[in-house]
Enzyme design. Structure first.
Site, PDB file in Angstrom:
ATOM      1  N   CYS A   1     120.487 105.224  15.360  1.00  0.00           N
ATOM      2  CA  CYS A   1     120.537 106.105  16.520  1.00  0.00           C
ATOM      3  C   CYS A   1     120.100 107.515  16.134  1.00  0.00           C
ATOM      4  O   CYS A   1     120.036 107.885  14.987  1.00  0.00           O
ATOM      5  CB  CYS A   1     121.972 106.224  17.037  1.00  0.00           C
ATOM      6  SG  CYS A   1     122.703 104.688  17.471  1.00  0.00           S
ATOM      7  N   GLY A  30     115.898 104.657  17.912  1.00  0.00           N
ATOM      8  CA  GLY A  30     116.612 103.736  18.816  1.00  0.00           C
ATOM      9  C   GLY A  30     115.909 103.669  20.148  1.00  0.00           C
ATOM     10  O   GLY A  30     115.649 104.705  20.760  1.00  0.00           O
ATOM     11  N   ASN A 104     125.812 108.967  15.714  1.00  0.00           N
ATOM     12  CA  ASN A 104     124.919 108.098  14.922  1.00  0.00           C
ATOM     13  C   ASN A 104     125.740 107.591  13.734  1.00  0.00           C
ATOM     14  O   ASN A 104     126.321 108.378  13.004  1.00  0.00           O
ATOM     15  CB  ASN A 104     123.700 108.878  14.432  1.00  0.00           C
ATOM     16  CG  ASN A 104     122.850 108.077  13.451  1.00  0.00           C
ATOM     17  OD1 ASN A 104     122.294 108.625  12.519  1.00  0.00           O
ATOM     18  ND2 ASN A 104     122.760 106.766  13.642  1.00  0.00           N
ATOM     19  N   GLY A 105     125.786 106.278  13.591  1.00  0.00           N
ATOM     20  CA  GLY A 105     126.510 105.712  12.464  1.00  0.00           C
ATOM     21  C   GLY A 105     127.391 104.578  12.945  1.00  0.00           C
ATOM     22  O   GLY A 105     127.144 103.989  13.995  1.00  0.00           O
ATOM     23  N   TYR A 263     112.709 102.887   5.711  1.00  0.00           N
ATOM     24  CA  TYR A 263     111.837 102.871   6.890  1.00  0.00           C
ATOM     25  C   TYR A 263     112.416 103.561   8.106  1.00  0.00           C
ATOM     26  O   TYR A 263     111.712 103.761   9.097  1.00  0.00           O
ATOM     27  CB  TYR A 263     111.422 101.453   7.266  1.00  0.00           C
ATOM     28  CG  TYR A 263     112.438 100.623   8.016  1.00  0.00           C
ATOM     29  CD1 TYR A 263     113.058  99.561   7.387  1.00  0.00           C
ATOM     30  CD2 TYR A 263     112.736 100.854   9.346  1.00  0.00           C
ATOM     31  CE1 TYR A 263     113.950  98.768   8.062  1.00  0.00           C
ATOM     32  CE2 TYR A 263     113.650 100.082  10.032  1.00  0.00           C
ATOM     33  CZ  TYR A 263     114.263  99.039   9.385  1.00  0.00           C
ATOM     34  OH  TYR A 263     115.153  98.253  10.047  1.00  0.00           O
ATOM     35  N   ASP A 371     104.965  95.491   2.512  1.00  0.00           N
ATOM     36  CA  ASP A 371     105.777  95.918   3.655  1.00  0.00           C
ATOM     37  C   ASP A 371     106.911  96.785   3.140  1.00  0.00           C
ATOM     38  O   ASP A 371     107.221  96.777   1.947  1.00  0.00           O
ATOM     39  CB  ASP A 371     106.324  94.693   4.418  1.00  0.00           C
ATOM     40  CG  ASP A 371     106.564  95.041   5.897  1.00  0.00           C
ATOM     41  OD1 ASP A 371     106.710  94.114   6.712  1.00  0.00           O
ATOM     42  OD2 ASP A 371     106.587  96.258   6.213  1.00  0.00           O
ATOM     43  N   ASP A 372     107.575  97.516   4.036  1.00  0.00           N
ATOM     44  CA  ASP A 372     108.631  98.423   3.584  1.00  0.00           C
ATOM     45  C   ASP A 372     109.839  97.640   3.087  1.00  0.00           C
ATOM     46  O   ASP A 372     110.545  98.064   2.194  1.00  0.00           O
ATOM     47  CB  ASP A 372     109.050  99.382   4.698  1.00  0.00           C
ATOM     48  CG  ASP A 372     109.281  98.649   5.998  1.00  0.00           C
ATOM     49  OD1 ASP A 372     108.468  98.811   6.911  1.00  0.00           O
ATOM     50  OD2 ASP A 372     110.238  97.862   6.058  1.00  0.00           O
TER      51      ASP A 372
HETATM   52  O1  LIG Z   1     108.100  99.802  11.713  1.00  0.00           O
HETATM   53  S1  LIG Z   1     109.530  99.676  11.928  1.00  0.00           S
HETATM   54  O2  LIG Z   1     110.244 100.824  11.362  1.00  0.00           O
HETATM   55  O3  LIG Z   1     109.886  99.399  13.305  1.00  0.00           O
HETATM   56  C1  LIG Z   1     110.092  98.257  11.097  1.00  0.00           C
HETATM   57  C2  LIG Z   1     109.716  98.340   9.678  1.00  0.00           C
HETATM   58  N1  LIG Z   1     110.132  97.129   8.928  1.00  0.00           N
HETATM   59  C3  LIG Z   1     109.115  96.081   9.069  1.00  0.00           C
HETATM   60  C4  LIG Z   1     109.491  94.866   8.250  1.00  0.00           C
HETATM   61  N2  LIG Z   1     110.793  94.378   8.661  1.00  0.00           N
HETATM   62  C5  LIG Z   1     111.175  93.167   7.954  1.00  0.00           C
HETATM   63  C6  LIG Z   1     110.484  91.994   8.603  1.00  0.00           C
HETATM   64  S2  LIG Z   1     111.210  90.484   8.116  1.00  0.00           S
HETATM   65  O4  LIG Z   1     111.228  90.460   6.661  1.00  0.00           O
HETATM   66  O5  LIG Z   1     112.577  90.478   8.647  1.00  0.00           O
HETATM   67  O6  LIG Z   1     110.422  89.406   8.660  1.00  0.00           O
HETATM   68  C7  LIG Z   1     111.822  95.406   8.510  1.00  0.00           C
HETATM   69  C8  LIG Z   1     111.455  96.635   9.325  1.00  0.00           C
END
Ligand SMILES: O=S(=O)(O)CCN1CCN(CCS(=O)(=O)O)CC1
Length: 505
Positions: A1, A30, A104-105, A263, A371-372
């Site tokens: 949030c 959010g 938030n939290g 992220y 990916d993150d």
């Molecule tokens: O860009 S955003 O900040 O909205 C979402 C960023 N990030 C993308 C990758 N997912 C994991 C996908 S999965 O591993 O669960 O398939 C976590 C969230």
């Protein structure tokens, strides 16, 4: 949030327009619901809140009704998957004095707090929201003084009660009708909160802002800003005379939730003195070293990011590996974040609506996709299949964050442990589950090093370790899973009319 609070020195100026603009800078925190409360003449409170994006909830005519030179806003991300209208924030209590609050939290001792509210204080809590609980704890502490009018000491004393009773992560902004704006942060600094001031030359006065991320302060010209410290609170009187800071309780630790850097926060934000963007560059560099060790550089033809948040780390990873970086996946920016989809089946199909793989970049190539993080694995697996369908020879999948094996319990609703792809699995088993040729994870020590500064080198990392800085009340995790299951059931066959005690704008 996301939380936001504004107090303008010119009491004839409306705070609502800036609260609306500021909430757009926090929309990424959010997208489930949005709300604004303001305080006008005579201490009258005004509120507009509901499910949806800020731009849809805050229509022009509703904004016109939000009078007053101070106010707060909230962007809601469902902690345990509930999307009930009635859980949109800010929450309001009329007693004592009229209070609205944005939180938030997440609190982790909600069971005992609910019992305390019911049996000891006899305050009726009408939703499953821990934010409503937090507000009522504050209100019940404040009314103990039973004063005709409050002063700052009463507010700080009431906050001492909040810190004593509430366990968890919380960054809050609130309005005391006719009195002023205040904010406070949990004793571990788990959720972010910043304070800023904007000097008006012509009137020689100052406006004040409290916000979850620095990007909002900067965009609105609140140049001098700083983090609210763990256990610290600040009160800004409605006349915008000098704000009063107080270290209400000694910090228990200074351990921001590392997921803000993984992220959650915007890359252009600086939280607790740490640039989110630079932590992600570092993540890319260290991830490259892991890839080199596990896969070997010669196996990789090209590096790609999963749009969007992983881009920063992916590009730096490619540079560190001295390999070409390609935008092999193109994102349709008109499809919302798939990740916060309410249920599994929508999440899978929407990935293919949201992303498209260009054959030219995949055909006969060994591709490293960054990916993150990997949470459930559902979108990751879909993305890997898309790469394979587009002709990739091998697909290596790298996560800028370590394996997530435990609940996130401080306000980012990841998933139940059993829904986490890494739960109870080795890296090889995860690789098989994702149907890729190798999965490469960031190590926890590297992630912590990426985010560390000369003042902060410890973070809340419970999602990776299972150890949470506040600990959790007995039965809390079970209660969280039951709450998620209940909300999921509701979401699947949503009740005809989601009726609670809230106003439809
Ligand atoms: O860009 S955003 O900040 O909205 C979402 C960023 N990030 C993308 C990758 N997912 C994991 C996908 S999965 O591993 O669960 O398939 C976590 C969230």
């Amino acid at each position: 949030c996301g939380v936001l609070g504004i107090a303008l020195a010119d009491q004839n100026q409306a705070a609502a327009p800036e609260l609306f603009d500021g909430s757009l800078f926090l929309q990424h925190r959010g997208q489930d619901a949005a709300g604004i409360s303001t305080c006008g003449k005579g201490g009258r409170l005004y509120q507009c809140k509901g499910n949806g994006m800020a731009r849809d909830v805050f229509t022009r005519q509703r904004m016109a009704g939000l009078q007053g030179s101070m106010g707060i806003a909230h962007l809601r991300y469902p902690t345990a998957g509930s999307s009930a209208n009635s859980e949109a924030q800010p929450f309001y209590v009329n007693s004592p004095y009229g209070i609205v609050m944005s939180h938030n939290g997440n609190l982790v001792n909600t069971h005992s707090l609910r019992r305390y509210m019911d049996e000891t204080v006899h305050r009726h809590i009408n939703t499953d929201s821990d934010s409503e609980l937090l507000l009522n704890v504050f209100a019940s502490e404040l009314e103990k003084h039973n004063k005709y009018r409050v002063n700052q000491e009463d507010i700080f004393l009431a906050l001492e009660g909040v810190y004593r009773l509430c366990r968890g992560g919380y960054a809050c902004v609130a309005l005391l009708a006719g009195y002023g704006l205040f904010g406070f942060r949990d004793p571990n600094g788990i959720r972010p909160l910043l304070f800023g001031e904007r000097f008006n030359k012509e009137t020689n006065t100052k406006d004040y802002m409290l916000a979850s991320e620095s990007v909002v302060l900067k965009a609105h010209g609140f140049t001098t800003f700083r983090d609210v410290l763990p256990g610290e609170a600040v009160i800004i009187p409605k006349e915008c005379t000098e704000p009063i800071f107080k270290q209400v309780v000694q910090p228990n630790s200074y351990r921001p939730d590392i997921f803000e850097y993984v992220y959650f926060a915007r890359p252009d934000s600086i939280l607790d003195g740490i640039s989110v963007y630079h932590t992600r560059l570092q993540m890319g560099i260290k991830l490259a070293h892991r890839v080199e060790k596990i896969v070997g550089r010669e196996q990789i033809d090209v590096v790609m990011s999963v749009p969007d948040t992983a881009r920063t780390a992916a590009l730096q990873c490619a540079i560190e590996l001295n390999k070409p970086y390609r935008e092999g996946f193109v994102k349709n920016r008109y499809v919302g974040r798939t990740f916060i989809m309410p249920n599994q089946k929508e999440r899978v199909s929407s990935v293919r609506k949201k992303l498209n793989a260009m054959e030219s970049e995949f055909k006969d190539k060994n591709v490293l996709i960054v990916d993150d993080s990997i949470v459930r694995g559902t979108t990751s697996r879909e993305i890997i299949h898309m790469a394979q369908d587009a002709g990739a020879k091998k697909v290596f999948f790298a996560s800028a964050a370590p394996p997530i094996r435990y609940n996130h319990i401080y306000g980012i609703d990841l998933a139940d442990t059993k829904a986490l792809v890494a739960y109870d699995k080795t890296d090889e088993e995860i690789c098989k589950e994702l149907h890729c040729d190798a999965v490469i994870y960031q190590s926890l020590e590297d992630l912590v090093e990426c985010c560390s500064s000369d003042t902060i080198n410890k973070f809340e990392v419970g999602v990776f370790t299972g150890n949470y800085v506040t600990g959790v009340e007995e039965g809390y995790l079970k209660e969280l899973e039951e709450l998620r299951a209940r909300n999921k059931a509701n979401a699947d066959h949503k009740a005809e009319v989601d009726i609670g005690i809230h106003n439809f704008g």
